[in-house]
Design a protein around this motif. Sequence first.
Motif, PDB file in Angstrom:
ATOM      1  N   VAL A   1       3.096  -0.642  -0.808  1.00 35.75           N
ATOM      2  CA  VAL A   1       2.654  -2.023  -0.591  1.00 35.75           C
ATOM      3  C   VAL A   1       2.023  -2.098   0.793  1.00 35.75           C
ATOM      4  O   VAL A   1       2.657  -1.764   1.794  1.00 35.75           O
TER       5      VAL A   1
ATOM      6  N   GLN B   1       0.723  -4.389   3.647  1.00 35.85           N
ATOM      7  CA  GLN B   1       0.818  -5.764   4.130  1.00 35.85           C
ATOM      8  C   GLN B   1      -0.438  -6.187   4.881  1.00 35.85           C
ATOM      9  O   GLN B   1      -0.998  -7.235   4.600  1.00 35.85           O
TER      10      GLN B   1
ATOM     11  N   VAL C   1      -3.256  -7.048  -6.242  1.00 36.78           N
ATOM     12  CA  VAL C   1      -2.028  -7.780  -6.548  1.00 36.78           C
ATOM     13  C   VAL C   1      -2.430  -9.026  -7.329  1.00 36.78           C
ATOM     14  O   VAL C   1      -3.173  -9.872  -6.826  1.00 36.78           O
TER      15      VAL C   1
ATOM     16  N   GLU D   1      -0.472 -11.517  -8.533  1.00 33.36           N
ATOM     17  CA  GLU D   1       0.217 -12.745  -8.126  1.00 33.36           C
ATOM     18  C   GLU D   1       1.389 -12.377  -7.223  1.00 33.36           C
ATOM     19  O   GLU D   1       2.096 -11.407  -7.485  1.00 33.36           O
ATOM     20  N   THR D   2       1.589 -13.146  -6.186  1.00 34.28           N
ATOM     21  CA  THR D   2       2.751 -12.978  -5.324  1.00 34.28           C
ATOM     22  C   THR D   2       3.789 -13.996  -5.754  1.00 34.28           C
ATOM     23  O   THR D   2       3.553 -15.201  -5.669  1.00 34.28           O
TER      24      THR D   2
ATOM     25  N   THR E   1       5.465 -13.113   1.423  1.00 32.52           N
ATOM     26  CA  THR E   1       4.090 -13.173   1.897  1.00 32.52           C
ATOM     27  C   THR E   1       3.203 -12.275   1.032  1.00 32.52           C
ATOM     28  O   THR E   1       3.573 -11.137   0.742  1.00 32.52           O
ATOM     29  N   ALA E   2       2.059 -12.774   0.656  1.00 30.72           N
ATOM     30  CA  ALA E   2       1.144 -11.996  -0.180  1.00 30.72           C
ATOM     31  C   ALA E   2       0.680 -10.748   0.559  1.00 30.72           C
ATOM     32  O   ALA E   2       0.220 -10.836   1.694  1.00 30.72           O
ATOM     33  N   PRO E   3       0.804  -9.575  -0.070  1.00 34.10           N
ATOM     34  CA  PRO E   3       0.323  -8.352   0.563  1.00 34.10           C
ATOM     35  C   PRO E   3      -1.182  -8.197   0.387  1.00 34.10           C
ATOM     36  O   PRO E   3      -1.803  -8.872  -0.438  1.00 34.10           O
TER      37      PRO E   3
END
Length: 95
Positions: free
Chosen positions: A8, A10, A42, A44-45, A49-51
């Motif tokens: 992942v 960030q 991605v 959907e988060t 916090t969205a990566p």
Amino acid sequence: MAAYVIIVTQTVSDPALLNQYKEQAREHLRAQGISFTAGPVVAETLEGTAPHGAVVLKFGDLKQAQDWYRSDDYQKLLEMRLSATSSTAIIVEGP
């Protein structure tokens, strides 16, 4: 039991270096017979916090995933990813 390496990302501090990493990593994975199971977008988060992005790689078992990650070839590429991003890598086992 299969094992999955999940990476992942960030944040990206060096987009040019990250692109270089991606190109070389694709070649490396292809040469090893490893394909992306999912990613890098991605969809959907759900929490947190969205990566910037994430990938999932499938291996035959835990040892194969560990050996790949710790291989000299990938360690050279890993330095690029760590210099270009803030990211997390984990291995999970599953079906």
